[in-house]
Structures are given as C-alpha cells and as structure tokens.
Scaffold this motif. Sequence first.
Motif, PDB file in Angstrom:
ATOM      1  N   GLU A  69       0.775  -1.425  -0.191  1.00 14.13           N
ATOM      2  CA  GLU A  69       0.069   0.163   0.087  1.00 14.13           C
ATOM      3  C   GLU A  69       0.982   1.254  -0.547  1.00 14.13           C
ATOM      4  N   ASP A 121       0.372   3.836  -2.800  1.00 15.98           N
ATOM      5  CA  ASP A 121       0.148   5.232  -3.495  1.00 15.98           C
ATOM      6  C   ASP A 121       1.157   5.901  -3.176  1.00 15.98           C
ATOM      7  N   SER A 178       0.390   5.724  -7.231  1.00 15.32           N
ATOM      8  CA  SER A 178      -0.060   6.779  -7.816  1.00 15.32           C
ATOM      9  C   SER A 178      -0.043   8.237  -7.878  1.00 15.32           C
ATOM     10  N   TYR A 209      -6.440   1.933  -7.800  1.00 14.73           N
ATOM     11  CA  TYR A 209      -6.058   3.026  -7.213  1.00 14.73           C
ATOM     12  C   TYR A 209      -6.313   3.999  -8.839  1.00 14.73           C
ATOM     13  N   LYS A 231     -10.054   6.795  -4.377  1.00 13.40           N
ATOM     14  CA  LYS A 231      -9.429   6.455  -3.177  1.00 13.40           C
ATOM     15  C   LYS A 231      -9.005   6.447  -2.154  1.00 13.40           C
ATOM     16  N   SER A 285      -5.934   6.360   0.928  1.00 15.77           N
ATOM     17  CA  SER A 285      -5.251   6.224   1.301  1.00 15.77           C
ATOM     18  C   SER A 285      -4.560   5.717   2.938  1.00 15.77           C
TER      19      SER A 285
END
Length: 86
Positions: free
Chosen positions: A23, A27, A30, A67, A83, A85
């Motif tokens: 993640e 993150d 993205s 994402y 999305k 985070s």
Amino acid sequence: MTIDRFFKEGKLLTIPRKTKDKELIFDYLSTQFSEEKSYTEKEVNEILKAFYPDYAILRRFLVDHHYLIRDAYGKSYQKNTEKISK
C-alpha cells in the motif's frame, strides 16, 4: 513508515509481500498520475517503467486495487479520486 527502503536511485527494488508495504508503494506510485488527466495504456506504462521493469504488474495492481480506473475497453486510465490512502 518510509518507502525509501524499497527504492534505490528512484527505482523500485522489489514488490514487497506485506500488504501494508504494498500500500505504501502503490500510494506513492499513484501520486505520479494527475487527477485531471486521462492516460492511454502506453502513457501509464511509460510512467511505471521508470520505476520497475515489470510495469504491467504495477499497472494491474493499480487497477485491481482501485488506484487507477480503467475504462471498459482498456484504452483509458484515470486516477481514482475516491481512493483513500491508509
């Protein structure tokens, strides 16, 4: 927690196994996409290729985990503004 340990000279060394680590990576990846722009698959690939040679697996993960949103024909990608985070 920092993502620096997964990168060397701006390149992703490996995709981590732990979900929380993934993640963090995705993150960050993205953030390379603008919310105001639609991207072709080629454009997405070029952005991701700068970080990891297997850009297709990165693209798949970004889409599978929402994402990026891909159109029904697989020709257009957009950053998912909803999305959240962690």
